[in-house]
Design an enzyme around this catalytic site. Structure first.
Site, mmCIF file in Angstrom:
data_model
loop_
_atom_site.group_PDB
_atom_site.id
_atom_site.type_symbol
_atom_site.label_atom_id
_atom_site.label_comp_id
_atom_site.label_asym_id
_atom_site.label_seq_id
_atom_site.Cartn_x
_atom_site.Cartn_y
_atom_site.Cartn_z
ATOM 1 N N HIS A 250 -7.426 -5.245 -0.467
ATOM 2 C CA HIS A 250 -6.699 -4.399 -0.394
ATOM 3 C C HIS A 250 -6.067 -5.062 0.478
ATOM 4 C CE1 HIS A 250 -4.218 -0.417 -1.975
ATOM 5 N NE2 HIS A 250 -4.184 -0.608 0.036
ATOM 6 N N SER B 20 0.983 -1.337 -0.166
ATOM 7 C CA SER B 20 -0.095 0.407 -0.401
ATOM 8 C C SER B 20 0.583 0.976 0.229
ATOM 9 C CB SER B 20 -0.823 -0.168 1.072
ATOM 10 O OG SER B 20 -2.098 1.184 0.786
ATOM 11 N N ASP C 193 -9.540 -4.090 -5.845
ATOM 12 C CA ASP C 193 -9.251 -3.680 -4.942
ATOM 13 C C ASP C 193 -9.382 -1.969 -5.289
ATOM 14 O OD1 ASP C 193 -7.750 -1.504 -3.484
ATOM 15 O OD2 ASP C 193 -5.646 -2.550 -3.880
#
Length: 602
Positions: free
Chosen positions: A393, A197, A367
């Site tokens: 995610h 991320s 995502d």
């Protein structure tokens, strides 16, 4: 024998059979309860662990703690896993007589710390532990302001100036200073970077603004990569923050954002806390978290939140608003501009196309934070992208099948890209490894795949691999369903893009480039070929260059006992899968340039 005696005998036999069957049922029930109790015990133990070191100790691993001082005075916590179980007395990357291991650096996402990598309910799905068992020296970083980095030589955390940082500071100081410390501590010339991320965004930014850092990072593996998200799932909140990102300062102040989360975590009953987090993630991002088990959520969610500055979140909403991966904009832009302000002022973008380090993206098709088309336009041509269609995610950290769908991509990239000079040979090795995994996958005749809502349909991997594409699309048909209904629900896309600077033959052997420095493992025979042990390890992973995807865009899950590397979206080199190496397999870097030169001369 009389009729009464016969009936009595039959009743006795029936009673014995009932007792026998009942005993088996009770034994099975006892085993089930024992497994369930053990799972709940592990989940509770991980949930209640106070820090990174304690979590690792639950699985029998010794973790070191380090502190690095950044150029602007922040003290960052680093964690290190360098020893397998029973190896604690060995010296690793500490002098000429120590055991040499390749270095891997992992970095967490927004509002997180290093604990998110290890708070798993089983060891097999823990990426740092798997890397450690494969022979790597594993380091895990932390951003300034979070649980392990809440100290500065200039300011106290109670002071507003302490929290005056955004992703600019992460890119200019935290990441490069952490990497510099690790390379100095280990004596290694380079390392491999794995980000999740925001940890990927920080790497994109720091590699873009530090050209020399590209010579210190062998490969950059981006899990659930973040660069320029489209926005939030909730339209009202999304419109509000896009209109004026600075509104977050009014809501949360200029110190730490969501600092009350730790209080709610301590007072709420764990299942209620988990439910609250799930509702929040669904509200903001549309994530359903169906690929993560409840026991995993109970274990991991208490370790999900860590402190960061409100300014760093404002920075993200500036990026979302401008649709540009840029540095922090210190000027407060009006909601409605009456003049052409942008004509005379421009916030500097992170020049991500200048990155020389090989980039491997592994992203989820479900995502909402990943806009892969935008990302491809902003990254260099050598970027390689792989899609896991049904993944969201957080699945890249804690999903049930993360070890079979994601880890092979990580291992193959680490095995292939070992030279900080990023040579063409490494790209060829990666291409060869992909074909080796593809060939191994085609030989698995019993491998099946299943969609989320049609687990009773099955097609063999060999059938899919041998199918001939029509305009890049293959419609799959299950024997149990009509062709019209099946093809309307499922499709398989063949990735056709190749590396544009030349490739090795698809039939060429996969040449390993992470040969062991220690000859006792015997995986490298010195002639540029794999030994039998390495070939057996590679044949254990199943690769696919084929994308299984439903018409409505929902992903699939793989119903197989072997490693399957998700779905490939061909970019640059295209995707590939990885070999699941054995636990004692050495992965030290092989600096064999002189050998390759001598071979060419011959």
């Amino acid at each position: 024998m009389s009729t009464q005696e016969t009936e009595h005998t039959l009743m006795t036999i029936s009673a014995e059979y009932v007792a026998l069957v009942g005993s088996f049922l009770f034994v099975g029930l006892e085993a089930f309860i024992r497994i369930l109790t053990l799972a709940l015990h592990i989940s509770t133990a991980v949930r209640n662990a106070s820090d990174f070191v304690e979590i690792c100790a639950l699985y029998g691993y010794y973790a070191e703690e380090h502190v690095v001082r950044t150029g602007d005075g922040y003290l960052l916590g680093l964690h290190r896993l360098a020893w397998r179980k029973g190896e604690e007395s060995q010296r690793v990357n500490n002098g000429p007589d120590s055991v040499k291991k390749s270095v891997v650096y992992l970095h967490h996402g927004l509002l997180m710390n290093s604990e998110v990598w290890v708070c798993l309910t089983d060891e097999e799905r823990c990426l740092p532990f798997k890397l450690l068992e494969k022979g790597y020296d594993v380091w895990l970083g932390n951003n300034r302001g979070n649980k392990y980095s809440k100290k500065s030589v200039h300011h106290s955390p109670t002071d507003i100036p302490f929290w005056n940082f955004s992703m600019d500071e992460f890119a200019l100081h935290d990441i490069p200073d952490s990497i510099s410390y690790i390379l100095e501590a280990t004596g290694m010339p380079s390392l491999s970077y794995i980000g999740f991320s925001q940890g990927t965004a920080q790497a994109f930014a720091t590699l873009a603004v530090h050209p020399k850092l590209n010579d210190q990072v062998n490969v950059f593996i981006a899990l659930a990569p973040a660069m320029s998200p489209a926005g939030l799932s909730n339209g009202i909140v999304d419109a509000l923050v896009k209109a004026s990102p600075q509104v977050l300062f009014l809501l949360f102040g200029r110190r730490s954002i969501l600092s009350s989360a730790t209080m709610w975590q301590s007072i709420l009953y764990p299942p209620i806390f988990v439910r609250a987090i799930d509702i929040g993630l669904d509200f903001l991002f549309g994530w359903k978290a169906r690929n993560i088990s409840m026991s995993q959520k109970l274990a991991a969610y208490p370790h999900l939140y860590s402190f960061t500055s409100t300014k760093s979140v404002v920075h993200w909403f500036q990026i979302i608003r401008t649709k540009s991966f840029q540095m922090y904009d210190d000027d407060v832009q009006p909601v409605v501009s009456l003049g052409s302000v942008s004509k005379y002022t421009k916030v500097a973008k992170f020049p991500t196309r200048n990155i020389k380090t090989p980039i491997v993206l592994v992203y989820g098709g479900s995502d909402s934070l990943v806009d892969i088309k935008v990302m491809k336009r902003e990254l260099p041509a050598h970027t390689i992208a792989t899609e896991i269609p049904h993944y969201e995610h957080l699945d890249f950290l804690w999903a049930r099948e993360v070890d079979t769908l994601v880890f092979p991509h990580v291992f193959d990239a680490l095995d292939s890209f070992v030279d900080a000079e990023h040579s063409q040979e490494e790209y060829n090795n990666y291409h060869s490894a992909r074909h080796a995994s593809m060939n191994a996958g085609a030989q698995m005749k019993s491998l099946t795949y299943m969609s989320e809502d049609e687990s009773n349909q099955a097609n063999t991997y060999a059938e899919v691999a041998s199918a001939t594409p029509s305009n890049g699309i293959i419609s799959m048909r299950s024997p149990q369903h009509s062709s019209s209904s099946a093809s309307a629900r499922k499709r398989a896309r063949m990735s056709t893009s190749e590396y544009d600077s030349g490739e090795s033959s698809p039939n060429s052997p996969a040449t390993p480039t992470r040969a062991s420095r220690d000859s006792e493992h015997g995986n490298w025979n010195g002639n540029g070929n794999l030994t039998r042990k390495m070939r057996q390890a590679r044949s254990g992973s199943i690769g696919s260059q084929i994308s299984f995807q439903e018409k409505n865009g929902r992903g699939i899950s793989i119903g197989a006992s072997k490693a399957v590397s998700g779905v490939v979206s061909g970019v640059g080199l295209g995707g590939m899968t990885g070999a699941k190496g054995s636990g004692d397999e050495s992965v030290g870097k092989s600096k064999s340039k002189s050998k390759s030169k001598s071979k060419k001369e011959k």
